[in-house]
Write a protein that holds these residues in place. Structure first.
Motif, PDB file in Angstrom:
ATOM      1  N   GLU A 379       0.826  -1.212   0.000  1.00 30.25           N
ATOM      2  CA  GLU A 379       0.000   0.000   0.000  1.00 30.25           C
ATOM      3  C   GLU A 379       0.862   1.265   0.000  1.00 30.25           C
ATOM      4  O   GLU A 379       0.509   2.267  -0.609  1.00 30.25           O
ATOM      5  N   ASP A 380       2.006   1.198   0.682  1.00 24.88           N
ATOM      6  CA  ASP A 380       2.844   2.402   0.752  1.00 24.88           C
ATOM      7  C   ASP A 380       3.446   2.744  -0.613  1.00 24.88           C
ATOM      8  O   ASP A 380       3.714   3.917  -0.890  1.00 24.88           O
ATOM      9  N   THR A 381       3.637   1.734  -1.474  1.00 23.49           N
ATOM     10  CA  THR A 381       4.109   2.070  -2.824  1.00 23.49           C
ATOM     11  C   THR A 381       3.029   2.843  -3.582  1.00 23.49           C
ATOM     12  O   THR A 381       3.338   3.662  -4.440  1.00 23.49           O
ATOM     13  N   LEU A 387       6.007   9.871  -5.871  1.00 25.99           N
ATOM     14  CA  LEU A 387       7.458   9.915  -5.687  1.00 25.99           C
ATOM     15  C   LEU A 387       8.118   8.760  -6.431  1.00 25.99           C
ATOM     16  O   LEU A 387       9.140   8.924  -7.101  1.00 25.99           O
ATOM     17  N   LEU A 388       7.521   7.573  -6.312  1.00 23.82           N
ATOM     18  CA  LEU A 388       8.180   6.369  -6.831  1.00 23.82           C
ATOM     19  C   LEU A 388       8.201   6.304  -8.356  1.00 23.82           C
ATOM     20  O   LEU A 388       9.052   5.640  -8.936  1.00 23.82           O
ATOM     21  N   TYR A 389       7.250   6.988  -9.025  1.00 21.40           N
ATOM     22  CA  TYR A 389       7.309   7.028 -10.493  1.00 21.40           C
ATOM     23  C   TYR A 389       8.651   7.609 -10.955  1.00 21.40           C
ATOM     24  O   TYR A 389       9.104   7.339 -12.057  1.00 21.40           O
ATOM     25  N   PHE A 390       9.240   8.434 -10.099  1.00 21.66           N
ATOM     26  CA  PHE A 390      10.494   9.088 -10.476  1.00 21.66           C
ATOM     27  C   PHE A 390      11.679   8.539  -9.684  1.00 21.66           C
ATOM     28  O   PHE A 390      12.737   9.151  -9.635  1.00 21.66           O
ATOM     29  N   GLY A 391      11.498   7.368  -9.060  1.00 23.03           N
ATOM     30  CA  GLY A 391      12.584   6.753  -8.307  1.00 23.03           C
ATOM     31  C   GLY A 391      13.719   6.343  -9.232  1.00 23.03           C
ATOM     32  O   GLY A 391      13.488   5.845 -10.328  1.00 23.03           O
ATOM     33  N   ARG A 392      14.963   6.538  -8.786  1.00 18.37           N
ATOM     34  CA  ARG A 392      16.117   6.157  -9.597  1.00 18.37           C
ATOM     35  C   ARG A 392      16.231   4.641  -9.649  1.00 18.37           C
ATOM     36  O   ARG A 392      15.750   3.948  -8.761  1.00 18.37           O
ATOM     37  N   ARG A 400      11.884  -0.349  -3.275  1.00 17.85           N
ATOM     38  CA  ARG A 400      10.672  -0.771  -3.987  1.00 17.85           C
ATOM     39  C   ARG A 400      10.291   0.333  -4.986  1.00 17.85           C
ATOM     40  O   ARG A 400      10.607   1.502  -4.806  1.00 17.85           O
ATOM     41  N   GLY A 401       9.604  -0.107  -6.045  1.00 22.62           N
ATOM     42  CA  GLY A 401       9.135   0.839  -7.051  1.00 22.62           C
ATOM     43  C   GLY A 401       7.619   0.896  -7.025  1.00 22.62           C
ATOM     44  O   GLY A 401       7.003   0.711  -5.975  1.00 22.62           O
ATOM     45  N   VAL A 402       7.025   1.140  -8.197  1.00 21.69           N
ATOM     46  CA  VAL A 402       5.564   1.203  -8.265  1.00 21.69           C
ATOM     47  C   VAL A 402       5.026  -0.230  -8.328  1.00 21.69           C
ATOM     48  O   VAL A 402       4.333  -0.632  -9.262  1.00 21.69           O
ATOM     49  N   ASP A 403       5.327  -0.974  -7.272  1.00 20.82           N
ATOM     50  CA  ASP A 403       4.975  -2.395  -7.219  1.00 20.82           C
ATOM     51  C   ASP A 403       3.473  -2.634  -7.162  1.00 20.82           C
ATOM     52  O   ASP A 403       3.023  -3.765  -7.331  1.00 20.82           O
TER      53      ASP A 403
END
Ligand SMILES: [Zn+2]
Length: 632
Positions: A379-381, A387-392, A400-403
């Motif tokens: 859920e936190d993803t 933010l995570l869409y732009f994670g390196r 974790r990414g957009v899991d």
């Protein structure tokens, strides 16, 4: 005029105000004749009465799930009233907002500005094609009920270019294409695809509602679609209706951009989808595998994401496009769309039954190696999606990414299998789709939902502790690999040395090589290009053999067992290590230092596969098999 109407259940929660200060339509003229230079010229006339007014650039873009309105690329802004300059000032704490004072005696403001496009942006272009998303080329007045503002849009294209959109044709006689006036909400939901090489395929000839596939490509060859592929996408339309039982649009346009100079992506709308893929996606078998189920995913969103939408994501309806969104339920919005997109990919023939299963195996293998699952709930993803869409890529496994896309697909597979088990095969997740996403159908509408609504709808199909089920898998930290849905479907995740076709095709297309399940690394480049970036390790999985030997992301793999790195050489080293006891020696460059990491790994090549478990019924095959009656 078309407004997304509100479903009755939600109407009290989402009463639209009225844009009382503005009566006439806002004229919005976009000149894309300079699109090959990536510049779009805009002229906009906004009816206004004297006094203070705030003009805003759309900030939270539907489907983007974050504040991504590309305000940085709005340039050359000049505002006038009756030909006289009107000063503007950007709000220091809200940079998408501009304050102006409409002068006494004025009845409108005239705006002129440019939008400068990028390959990654939603309004983008090459020398041969363009996609225009109206939210990038507009300002709108921040007034109560702004979503009801009427816009009269027009678009000028380079000579000889064709175009397609779900906007209806207008009657204007302006310079270019004139569209019928629409609300702000509908305009933002209606991109235009245009290009010099353009093809339209009627997917449902003579039927209502109509469905079309429009293709713009960077070459004449790229837009040649085979009869077999046309049949597959016709089948997709039929299978989606069989799944949901009703449609929430009056027409549907698949817009497909084929270019190697536009980022691969897709964005959903009520009556269209904006799909972007590599130039040769329709003619090259590997590129077609990478295109995969993009169109079915974006199409499913017309039901799951546009019609049914988490209440926290109804910006652009309850208010306007400026307030923040709550994206916690993206595991439904995107996760269930991933599930149905891939299932419909199987049912329509976009993917063979083998490829459908292989994709499930690859997702499972990848999610099992997301080391961050030890600390971060799924859920936190979703909550942190913007933010995570732009994670390196570096340390992405640990972050974790957009899991909430791939892992939720596995969770929804488990939901489907639980329903089938509990009802003795009488019901399935298709029944939930009918109940939750189906009738009545008709013109575009939005029916928001909460977590409790999802639970209640599942409960009506098959009684179960669904709240507890999702809490354990989604809301709480879930360190165990998410294999239960696969196992409940009569299959097991196993690892073998045969590289899945989807992984091989992905490597060919992306030039990123997968040693994820063996060493726990992915490497950019196959070592043959001579580029400085060749051999860069994009990520490592904490706890896996390469990480244990001291390898980190962004290091460059220089040599393997004393020979210059190549992807093929590294595969050979894996095979040799399996046959012997010597470690694999990786010489890595870490900025300006070099070191040798000795990787004590002897498991050989490893890739995930599904193996049949004969002790349980096979549910994956029926889930991924055609349901709609054969086409006449
Ligand atoms: Zn999506």
């Amino acid at each position: 005029m078309r407004f997304p109407r509100l479903a009755a259940a939600a109407a009290t929660a989402l009463v639209l105000g009225s844009a009382s200060r503005l009566t006439a339509a806002i004229s919005l003229a976009v000149d894309a004749s300079d699109a090959p230079r990536k510049i779009f010229h805009v002229r906009e006339t906004i009816p206004a009465s004297p006094g203070k007014l705030t003009l805003v650039y759309p900030k939270y873009i539907p489907g983007e799930h974050g504040p991504t309105g590309p305000i940085t690329d709005l340039v050359g802004l000049k505002i006038t009233a009756s030909g006289k300059p009107v000063p503007w000032q950007r709000q220091p704490k809200e940079m998408w907002s501009f304050d102006v004072t409409v002068p006494d005696g004025a009845s409108s403001l005239d705006l002129a500005f440019d939008y400068v496009a990028t390959a990654e942006g939603w309004t983008t272009s090459t020398a041969q094609l363009a996609v225009v998303n109206w939210w990038t080329v507009m300002l709108y007045p921040e007034v109560p009920g702004a979503n009801e503002l009427s816009f009269a849009p027009s678009l000028k294209l380079p000579a000889g270019w064709d175009h397609a959109t779900s906007l209806r044709a207008g009657r204007g006689s302006g310079d270019g294409v004139t569209f019928a006036p629409v609300s702000l909400v509908t305009l933002i939901d209606s991109p235009v695809l245009a290009g010099a090489h353009f093809k339209t395929v009627d997917l449902t000839p003579g039927q209502q509602p109509g469905h079309w596939l429009h293709i713009a490509g960077d070459s004449v060859a790229s837009i040649q679609i085979s009869d077999a592929d046309v049949a597959v996408y016709r089948r997709l339309v039929a299978e989606a209706l069989a799944l949901f039982g009703a449609r929430h649009y009056e027409q549907y346009h698949f817009l497909l951009t084929l270019s190697d100079h536009v980022s691969v992506n897709g964005l959903e709308h009520h009556e269209s989808s904006d799909n972007r893929a590599a130039e040769r996606s329709l003619i090259d078998p590997d590129a077609k595998k990478v295109l995969g189920t993009l169109l079915s995913h974006e199409y499913v969103h017309s039901w799951n994401g546009k019609y049914r939408r988490p209440a926290g994501l109804v910006s652009g309806l309850s208010a306007d496009y400026q307030p923040p969104v709550d994206s916690r339920l993206l595991w439904v919005y995107e996760g269930l769309t991933e599930y149905w997109g891939d299932v419909l990919g199987g049912r329509s023939g976009i993917r063979s039954p083998e490829l459908y299963r292989e994709n499930v195996a690859v997702i499972a293998g990848n999610m099992a190696r997301q080391a961050g699952r030890a600390w971060r709930p799924l859920e936190d993803t979703a909550t942190a999606a913007q933010l995570l869409y732009f994670g390196r890529p570096e340390w992405a496994s640990w972050r974790r990414g957009v899991d909430f896309y791939p892992e939720s697909e596995l969770v929804w597979l488990e939901v489907d299998s639980v329903i089938r088990q509990k009802t003795g095969g009488k019901k399935s997740l298709d029944d939930f789709a009918h109940a939750f996403h189906g009738a009545p159908g008709g013109a575009p509408a939005v029916k928001p939902y909460s977590f409790d609504d999802v639970v209640a709808a599942l409960q009506a199909v098959a009684p179960n502790d669904w709240a507890g089920f999702f809490r354990e898998r989604i809301v709480d930290v879930a360190p165990a690999p998410p294999f239960r849905g696969i196992e409940a479907s009569g299959w097991r995740v196993v690892y073998g040395e045969t590289k899945p076709d989807l992984v091989r095709a992905g490597e060919e297309e992306s030039d990123i090589f997968d040693f994820w399940q063996s060493l726990g690394i992915v490497v950019k480049g196959d070592g043959t290009s001579g580029d400085a970036g060749d051999g860069i390790i994009r990520d490592v999985v904490p706890g896996m053999p390469a990480a244990e030997a001291g390898v980190g992301p962004a290091m460059r793999l220089v040599a393997v067992n004393g020979r210059r790195y190549s992807a093929k050489g590294l595969l050979e080293a894996l095979r040799e290590a399996k046959a012997g006891s010597a470690p694999i020696e990786l010489l890595v460059e870490n900025v300006d230092t070099f070191k040798t990491c000795r990787v004590d790994y002897h498991g050989g090549e490893k890739y995930p596969h599904l193996e049949r478990d004969a002790s349980k019924p096979d549910l994956l095959t029926p889930i991924g098999s055609a349901k709609a009656p054969p086409a006449k």
